[in-house]
Design a protein around this motif. Structure first.
Motif, mmCIF file in Angstrom:
data_model
loop_
_atom_site.group_PDB
_atom_site.id
_atom_site.type_symbol
_atom_site.label_atom_id
_atom_site.label_comp_id
_atom_site.label_asym_id
_atom_site.label_seq_id
_atom_site.Cartn_x
_atom_site.Cartn_y
_atom_site.Cartn_z
ATOM 1 N N ILE A 109 0.847 -1.211 0.000
ATOM 2 C CA ILE A 109 0.000 0.000 0.000
ATOM 3 C C ILE A 109 0.873 1.249 0.000
ATOM 4 C CG2 ILE A 109 -1.737 1.293 1.318
ATOM 5 C CD1 ILE A 109 -2.679 -1.452 2.385
ATOM 6 N N ALA A 110 1.980 1.201 0.770
ATOM 7 C CA ALA A 110 2.890 2.345 0.842
ATOM 8 C C ALA A 110 3.441 2.684 -0.540
ATOM 9 C CB ALA A 110 4.024 2.042 1.811
ATOM 10 N N LYS A 111 3.808 1.653 -1.324
ATOM 11 C CA LYS A 111 4.327 1.884 -2.682
ATOM 12 C C LYS A 111 3.249 2.472 -3.583
ATOM 13 C CE LYS A 111 7.795 -1.800 -2.620
ATOM 14 N NZ LYS A 111 8.131 -3.159 -3.123
ATOM 15 N N ALA A 112 2.036 1.938 -3.463
ATOM 16 C CA ALA A 112 0.932 2.399 -4.318
ATOM 17 C C ALA A 112 0.529 3.833 -3.997
ATOM 18 C CB ALA A 112 -0.267 1.464 -4.155
ATOM 19 N N SER B 272 5.319 3.342 7.659
ATOM 20 C CA SER B 272 4.853 3.791 8.984
ATOM 21 C C SER B 272 3.627 4.689 8.859
ATOM 22 C CB SER B 272 5.978 4.512 9.727
ATOM 23 O OG SER B 272 6.405 5.655 9.026
ATOM 24 N N THR B 273 3.587 5.501 7.767
ATOM 25 C CA THR B 273 2.419 6.371 7.537
ATOM 26 C C THR B 273 1.181 5.521 7.290
ATOM 27 O OG1 THR B 273 3.781 8.150 6.623
ATOM 28 C CG2 THR B 273 1.446 8.173 6.056
ATOM 29 N N VAL B 274 1.343 4.464 6.478
ATOM 30 C CA VAL B 274 0.217 3.563 6.205
ATOM 31 C C VAL B 274 -0.287 2.949 7.512
ATOM 32 C CG1 VAL B 274 -0.433 1.376 5.110
ATOM 33 C CG2 VAL B 274 0.961 3.032 3.861
ATOM 34 N N SER B 275 0.658 2.472 8.332
ATOM 35 C CA SER B 275 0.284 1.835 9.584
ATOM 36 C C SER B 275 -0.485 2.782 10.489
ATOM 37 C CB SER B 275 1.552 1.335 10.288
ATOM 38 O OG SER B 275 1.234 0.754 11.542
ATOM 39 N N MET B 276 0.008 4.022 10.610
ATOM 40 C CA MET B 276 -0.640 4.991 11.508
ATOM 41 C C MET B 276 -1.993 5.440 10.990
ATOM 42 S SD MET B 276 2.431 7.318 13.107
ATOM 43 C CE MET B 276 3.519 7.419 11.690
ATOM 44 N N VAL B 277 -2.112 5.606 9.641
ATOM 45 C CA VAL B 277 -3.397 6.044 9.079
ATOM 46 C C VAL B 277 -4.450 4.960 9.235
ATOM 47 C CG1 VAL B 277 -4.599 6.632 6.926
ATOM 48 C CG2 VAL B 277 -2.408 7.698 7.443
ATOM 49 N N LEU B 278 -4.090 3.729 8.874
ATOM 50 C CA LEU B 278 -5.071 2.638 8.915
ATOM 51 C C LEU B 278 -5.421 2.208 10.344
ATOM 52 C CD1 LEU B 278 -3.864 0.417 5.929
ATOM 53 C CD2 LEU B 278 -5.669 2.141 5.957
ATOM 54 N N ASN B 279 -4.512 2.454 11.284
ATOM 55 C CA ASN B 279 -4.788 2.103 12.686
ATOM 56 C C ASN B 279 -5.338 3.266 13.487
ATOM 57 O OD1 ASN B 279 -3.895 -0.799 13.288
ATOM 58 N ND2 ASN B 279 -2.188 -0.019 12.077
ATOM 59 N N ALA C 71 -5.647 1.100 -0.137
ATOM 60 C CA ALA C 71 -5.969 -0.083 0.663
ATOM 61 C C ALA C 71 -7.250 -0.735 0.179
ATOM 62 C CB ALA C 71 -6.091 0.320 2.135
ATOM 63 N N LYS C 72 -8.246 0.122 -0.149
ATOM 64 C CA LYS C 72 -9.539 -0.398 -0.610
ATOM 65 C C LYS C 72 -9.405 -1.102 -1.953
ATOM 66 C CE LYS C 72 -14.314 1.119 -1.288
ATOM 67 N NZ LYS C 72 -15.231 2.293 -1.341
ATOM 68 N N GLU C 73 -8.685 -0.454 -2.894
ATOM 69 C CA GLU C 73 -8.510 -1.020 -4.234
ATOM 70 C C GLU C 73 -7.736 -2.340 -4.206
ATOM 71 O OE1 GLU C 73 -6.652 2.102 -6.414
ATOM 72 O OE2 GLU C 73 -8.520 3.254 -6.673
ATOM 73 N N MET C 74 -6.791 -2.444 -3.288
ATOM 74 C CA MET C 74 -5.944 -3.645 -3.222
ATOM 75 C C MET C 74 -6.532 -4.740 -2.324
ATOM 76 S SD MET C 74 -2.247 -1.712 -3.052
ATOM 77 C CE MET C 74 -1.215 -3.141 -3.405
ATOM 78 N N GLY C 75 -7.688 -4.438 -1.700
ATOM 79 C CA GLY C 75 -8.362 -5.432 -0.864
ATOM 80 C C GLY C 75 -7.638 -5.735 0.442
ATOM 81 N N TYR C 76 -6.977 -4.722 0.966
ATOM 82 C CA TYR C 76 -6.216 -4.907 2.209
ATOM 83 C C TYR C 76 -7.166 -4.955 3.405
ATOM 84 C CZ TYR C 76 -2.939 -3.917 6.044
ATOM 85 O OH TYR C 76 -2.214 -3.968 7.208
ATOM 86 N N GLU C 77 -6.940 -5.924 4.263
ATOM 87 C CA GLU C 77 -7.737 -6.041 5.490
ATOM 88 C C GLU C 77 -6.866 -5.711 6.695
ATOM 89 O OE1 GLU C 77 -9.606 -9.812 5.870
ATOM 90 O OE2 GLU C 77 -10.597 -9.699 3.914
ATOM 91 N N ILE C 78 -7.356 -4.797 7.499
ATOM 92 C CA ILE C 78 -6.588 -4.434 8.710
ATOM 93 C C ILE C 78 -6.652 -5.603 9.682
ATOM 94 C CG2 ILE C 78 -6.446 -2.851 10.673
ATOM 95 C CD1 ILE C 78 -7.805 -0.746 8.892
ATOM 96 N N PRO C 79 -5.468 -6.085 10.120
ATOM 97 C CA PRO C 79 -5.476 -7.223 11.063
ATOM 98 C C PRO C 79 -6.243 -6.876 12.325
ATOM 99 C CG PRO C 79 -3.244 -6.722 10.298
ATOM 100 C CD PRO C 79 -4.119 -5.607 9.839
ATOM 101 N N LYS C 80 -7.031 -7.832 12.772
ATOM 102 C CA LYS C 80 -7.795 -7.611 14.010
ATOM 103 C C LYS C 80 -6.849 -7.619 15.198
ATOM 104 C CE LYS C 80 -12.178 -9.508 12.432
ATOM 105 N NZ LYS C 80 -13.166 -10.591 12.629
ATOM 106 N N ARG C 81 -7.015 -6.632 16.027
ATOM 107 C CA ARG C 81 -6.182 -6.571 17.235
ATOM 108 C C ARG C 81 -6.612 -7.632 18.228
ATOM 109 N NH1 ARG C 81 -5.993 -0.223 18.856
ATOM 110 N NH2 ARG C 81 -5.102 0.584 16.928
ATOM 111 N N LYS C 82 -5.619 -8.235 18.827
ATOM 112 C CA LYS C 82 -5.921 -9.190 19.888
ATOM 113 C C LYS C 82 -6.360 -8.414 21.118
ATOM 114 C CE LYS C 82 -2.760 -12.842 18.501
ATOM 115 N NZ LYS C 82 -1.554 -13.628 18.885
ATOM 116 N N LYS C 83 -7.482 -8.824 21.624
ATOM 117 C CA LYS C 83 -7.943 -8.176 22.857
ATOM 118 C C LYS C 83 -7.009 -8.559 23.991
ATOM 119 C CE LYS C 83 -12.832 -7.756 21.844
ATOM 120 N NZ LYS C 83 -14.201 -8.114 22.280
ATOM 121 N N PRO C 84 -6.500 -7.554 24.715
ATOM 122 C CA PRO C 84 -5.604 -7.893 25.837
ATOM 123 C C PRO C 84 -6.350 -8.715 26.878
ATOM 124 C CG PRO C 84 -6.235 -5.576 25.936
ATOM 125 C CD PRO C 84 -6.774 -6.104 24.651
#
Length: 380
Positions: free
Chosen positions: A11-14, A20-27, A46-59
């Motif tokens: 996504i960062a390349k696209a 790090s910017t991708v990570s902070m924006v999507l999270n 992210a939408k065009e490439m079908g990226y799914e944000i990993p689900k956070r593990k509940k502490p």
């Protein structure tokens, strides 16, 4: 052929931004600001490439910390440090941590700490002295929810678990020792004898009872510091200074005192220094006695006669009571919760060392008898 999983690097390349910017924006890192255009590009890629944000593990819910709170009134006296040592050694064995509340005998601080307890939620509370009377209802109410043990003066009526100390008995032991050595005129030096600090008064009362039984109560000079002393924040030498200053007063006012007693060892150390400064020999001229058998009392150069009442063991016992209460809460025996009240007491013991001896008058008469016996033998 299996399609490769889209990563944040893709996504960062696209989007033409850093990973790090991708990570902070999507999270949704709201503490970092990006331009609307940057956010739009990242989200669109992210939408065009079908990226799914990993689900956070509940502490996982963290287990309640194994915490015991200890209320101390004064950490400048080794007595309280010894109690803490006993409590901590037992707590450490069982995997518990300590949170120490040093109230400095200040009612406002004691109240403030007590009000913190429901939020702090310790597994147990230990008071190293009696709680102030105005907070006893609060303490007993807390004891209904949290195991509480008090290292207290036996003569106080408390509806909680206690490691008890009969201060009157300590005073009587001190008096008996001096009376046996022939001391008939003595001074007793103490911190303020206020209603809030009844344990001090009980020690003095026990001492006076023994002298009263011999018809010598009037021969005991009680020197207590002024009430303002307890209102000040205690310094490391506060009790030492009480012993030092009040001994100076005794020496000016009384010329025939043969022994001076300190309510505790710290006061006795001040007494010793004042006597040394005034060129009195201990115990040749004046005997000195303390109470608590702290570390410094055992040192060879000091060798203070004192009373041992097993302070470290009391700290360990108070901690043991808390552990038993916690175990009884966690174990199921029946539908009925057992109610038990623990009371532990040690028998105090005199530790006679080098600061007490026979009173000067007794030594003189003893020497006189030896001289007379020698003369009789020579005449024969």
């Amino acid at each position: 052929m299996k399609k490769n999983k889209v990563t944040s690097s893709d996504i960062a390349k696209a989007a033409g931004v850093s990973q790090s910017t991708v990570s902070m924006v999507l999270n949704r890192k709201y503490n970092v600001s990006f331009s609307k255009e940057t956010i739009r590009k990242v989200e669109q890629a992210a939408k065009e490439m079908g990226y799914e944000i990993p689900k956070r593990k509940k502490p996982k819910e963290s287990k309640r910390d194994k915490l015991i709170v200890v209320f101390c009134s004064n950490l400048t006296n080794p007595y309280y440090v010894m109690l803490l040592q006993g409590i901590e050694s037992r707590a450490k064995e069982q995997g518990y941590g300590l949170f120490v509340c040093n109230t400095q005998r200040d009612l406002r601080m004691e109240e403030r700490y007590l009000k913190m307890m429901p939020e702090l939620r310790p597994l147990g509370i230990i008071y190293t002295c009696n709680p102030s009377h105005c907070f006893m209802d609060m303490v007993e109410e807390l004891a209904g929810e949290i195991p509480i043990a008090i290292i207290n003066n036996q003569n106080e009526h408390l509806n909680v678990d206690a490691v008890e100390l009969d201060n009157s008995k300590l005073g009587r032991l001190m008096a008996r020792h001096l009376l046996e050595l022939g001391h008939r005129k003595v001074a007793y030096i103490a911190p303020p004898l206020t209603t809030r600090q009844k344990q001090r008064s009980k020690r003095v009362e026990g001492f006076l009872k023994e002298f009263d039984a011999k018809g010598l109560k009037g021969n005991v000079i009680i020197k207590a510091a002024s009430e303002e002393t307890d209102e000040d924040v205690p310094n490391i030498d506060s009790e030492y200074k009480i012993g030092y200053d009040l001994t100076k007063e005794v020496l000016k006012e009384e010329k025939d005192v043969t022994a001076i007693v300190g309510l505790n060892d710290m006061i006795a150390f001040g007494i010793l220094d004042a006597l040394h400064e005034e060129k009195y020999k201990v115990p040749g001229d004046i005997s000195v006695m303390g109470c608590d058998n702290t570390l410094f009392a055992r040192m060879h150069k000091v060798s203070l006669t004192t009373i041992e009442h097993f302070v470290v063991f009391k700290g360990r016992d108070a901690c043991d009571i808390i552990m038993k209460k916690i175990m009884s809460q966690n174990s199921t025996y029946s539908d009925i919760q057992p109610i038990s009240t623990y009371h532990v007491e040690y028998e105090p013991k005199l530790i006679a060392r080098g600061t007490t001896s026979y009173a000067k008058t007794k030594i003189s008469s003893f020497s006189k008898n030896i001289t007379n016996n020698s003369k009789r033998k020579n005449n024969k």
